[in-house]
Design an enzyme around this catalytic site. Structure first.
Site, PDB file in Angstrom:
ATOM      1  CB  CYS A   2      -0.695  -0.216   1.142  1.00  0.00           C
ATOM      2  SG  CYS A   2      -2.318  -1.633   1.349  1.00  0.00           S
ATOM      3  CD1 TRP A  75       0.312  -5.399  -3.328  1.00  0.00           C
ATOM      4  CD2 TRP A  75       0.171  -6.328  -1.469  1.00  0.00           C
ATOM      5  NE1 TRP A  75       0.265  -7.195  -3.380  1.00  0.00           N
ATOM      6  CE2 TRP A  75       0.699  -7.708  -1.976  1.00  0.00           C
ATOM      7  CE3 TRP A  75       0.224  -7.545  -0.337  1.00  0.00           C
ATOM      8  CZ2 TRP A  75       1.042  -8.501  -2.244  1.00  0.00           C
ATOM      9  CZ3 TRP A  75       0.228  -8.339  -0.035  1.00  0.00           C
ATOM     10  CH2 TRP A  75       1.224  -9.159  -0.822  1.00  0.00           C
ATOM     11  CE  LYS A 487      14.366 -10.486  -9.480  1.00  0.00           C
ATOM     12  NZ  LYS A 487      15.011 -10.420  -8.810  1.00  0.00           N
TER      13      LYS A 487
END
Ligand code: G6P
Length: 610
Positions: A2, A75, A487
């Site tokens: 957030c 979020w 990744k």
């Protein structure tokens, strides 16, 4: 995670708040919202599921006038990503709040508030906070007192921005366990989750401490500490320019940040070396005394930073001869552990705000570690402020969720730490000088690797339609394989796993077929022959091999075997050299797949909740 922005000004604030949210997008979020106190219409709120650009479109369609406001990117933790769960949350059209963190006792507060007549419009843990503030306001409290009273009822973590429709002269902020900064302007003040959000409007910041509550007006900022005492907190000037957080000519931040690595590493080395030695106090003014008796090192971190720690373990034991253990923070903090004698506790974190890493540090201090050291990229972060010793990586702001330049600069820090500890134990000046020279050669080596960008982009085509990938490495290349796999999975959503190559026959070999590309990291070192046998095991089962090898490695391309040649280096700095092509591979696969490279789904840059 957030993001919070708030402003009290003499000019309209909606555009400032929206730009602030845009600059916080990198933290990761699923919905966004804004509330502004309109001089004639009262509190006006706009919320939307999805991107800040969509919120900005909705605001453009029904402009928000007003000089006091708060805004948020959410979020989801409690309650699905949905407009009704997006912040700001409002109580009785009177007060509005934005919140970052988790209120752990929200269920019990909700039950009590519902029984007292409050109705709930969201599934969040946050809504109980706004109702508690409303109750205190209607009980006669001033806004700042109402926030203090409500905060006293909360368990858990919060950063809060609060406004009251009946009090246009105040914006109140509070911090406990989640980061919050105050931006100091001239005749205007701001709050935000980090400095990047406010760089277009100010470069002067006050960093709130745990338990602080702040009252902002046009003219002043007043701060009370956790004991209710009025305190002065220093105003610090940030040297980060607003441009440093722009993408420039790159299509994504991640690509910009991959290409910035030679410079970021050079910046991190700057001021730390003198000719062929490392300077004495690069870990802090007391470092020589505090490191002198260290007999072992414990490293704790999360995500990519954890992988940097794993590489360091090889260096620490091989070069410095110091035992080193490495663990993810979320595991470390919940197990009983033995504190070794004269042990250095090292945390590694790009943001310095990762909740688990911070909790692990606090525990280690309580448990009695001799000294704590933070390796971090953000100077005013909680981790930095709470550690005995600090090493700042000078990577510059990292915006892409998938960490790249933060990782390689963390490796620089850990290599320097290895030398610093090593010379207290067994390294002589000649050995130190050789290691320093190696480190100095890294930026140039990485430039050579970056020149392979277009060939790696072509290679990426082989991976786009795959569901799974295996990454193999041995020795210090095993953590590099782990980082390569992380990744790829983070940004391309292809399932990727890393194994130490010697473990292949203990399980993953069962998965090998022509649909399973196997990426191997193969520098020309003592383990090469062993690794080659492991690769034969893959070939014999029809697996497709992609081998990143340096020029000297005697390996032939052929049916099912692609070799990508990297510049020749020295074993000890191979982890730098082999990281970059794996970053590029993940990046190009993600671009080909059309994913949201810089803000991959479900992930956050700065994980400030457990
Ligand atoms: C999140 C980020 C990762 C990062 C990890 C640890 O998962 O998406 O990129 O490696 O947190 O963050 P830190 O700031 O502590 O390095």
């Amino acid at each position: 995670m957030c993001g919070i922005v708030g402003a009290i000004a003499q000019r309209p604030v909606a555009a400032i708040l929206l730009e602030g949210l845009r600059r916080l997008e990198y933290r990761g979020y699923d919905s966004a919202g804004i509330a502004v106190l309109d001089p004639s219409e009262g509190l006006k709120r706009v919320r939307t599921l999805g991107k800040v650009a969509k919120l900005a479109e909705e605001v453009a369609a029904s402009p928000l006038r007003g000089t006091l406001g708060i805004a948020h990117t959410r979020w989801a933790t409690h309650g699905a990503p949905a407009t009704h769960n997006a912040h700001p949350h409002v109580s009785h059209e009177r007060c509005a709040i934005v919140h970052n963190g988790i209120v752990e006792n929200h269920e019990e507060l909700r039950r009590a508030q519902a029984a007292a007549g409050h109705s709930f419009t969201s599934d969040t843990d946050t809504e109980v906070v706004v109702h508690a503030i409303y109750d205190a306001l209607t009980g006669g409290c001033a806004l700042v007192d109402a926030v203090r009273q409500a905060a006293g009822k909360l368990r858990g973590a919060y950063a809060l921005g609060v406004i009251d429709a009946q009090d246009p002269g105040h914006l109140v902020a509070a911090r406990q366990g989640s980061p919050l900064v105050i931006g100091v302007g001239f005749g205007e003040h701001f709050i935000a989750s980090d400095v990047f959000a406010l760089l277009p409007v100010t470069n002067r910041f006050i960093f709130l401490e745990e338990g602080d509550i702040a009252e902002l007006t046009l003219e002043h900022v007043r701060i009370w500490d956790r004991d209710g005492r009025l305190v002065e907190r220093p105003v610090k000037t940030s040297t980060v320019s607003a441009d440093a957080t722009e993408r420039g000519e790159h299509r994504h931040y991640m690509s910009k940040e991959i290409f910035e690595q030679p410079q970021a590493i050079a910046n991190t080395l700057q001021g730390r070396l003198a000719d062929d030695r490392i300077l004495p106090e690069i870990f802090g003014s007391q470092a020589t005394a505090q490191l002198a008796d260290i007999e072992s090192v414990s490293i704790v971190a999360c995500g990519t930073s954890f992988h940097a720690g794993l590489v360091a373990r090889y260096w620490m034991e091989a070069i410095a001869g110091i035992p080193c253990q490495v663990e993810v923070a979320s595991e470390y903090r919940y197990r009983r552990h033995v504190v070794p004698k004269e042990a250095l506790f090292v945390t590694i974190s790009q943001s310095g705000e990762t909740a688990d890493t911070l909790a692990a540090l606090r525990q280690a201090k309580d448990a009695g570690y001799a000294t704590t050291l933070a390796i971090c990229n953000v100077p005013e972060s909680s981790l930095v402020r709470e550690s005995d010793l600090v090493f700042l990586t000078h990577a510059g702001p990292e915006i892409g969720v998938a960490s790249t330049k933060a990782f390689t600069t963390q490796l620089v820090a850990l290599f320097l730490l290895t030398i610093a500890l090593g010379r207290l134990k067994r390294l002589d000046a000649a050995e130190e000088s050789k290691l320093v020279a190696l480190l100095r050669s890294v930026p140039a080596k990485l430039k050579e690797v970056l020149a392979l960008d277009s060939s790696i982009a072509r290679l990426a085509e082989d991976f786009v339609d795959k569901q799974h990938t295996l990454f193999l490495g041995r020795g210090e290349q095993y953590p590099i394989a782990m980082e390569g796999a992380l990744k790829l999975k983070e940004i391309s959503y292809i399932h990727a796993e890393a194994y130490p190559a010697g473990e292949l026959k203990h399980g993953p070999l069962a998965l090998i077929d022509e649909q399973m590309p196997v990426v191997a990291v193969a520098p020309n070192n003592a383990l090469l022959e062993k690794l080659k046998s492991n690769l034969e095991e893959v070939r014999a089962r029809g697996g497709q091999l992609y081998v990143f090898a340096d020029f000297q490695v005697p390996l032939d391309e052929g049916e099912g075997v692609t070799v990508i040649r990297l510049p020749e280096t020295n074993d000890l700095i191979d982890p730098f050299v082999f990281t970059v092509p794996l970053q590029l591979l993940a990046y190009h696969v993600a671009v080909l797949k059309g994913t949201d490279v810089d803000q991959p789904r479900n992930l956050a840059k700065s994980v400030t909740v457990e």
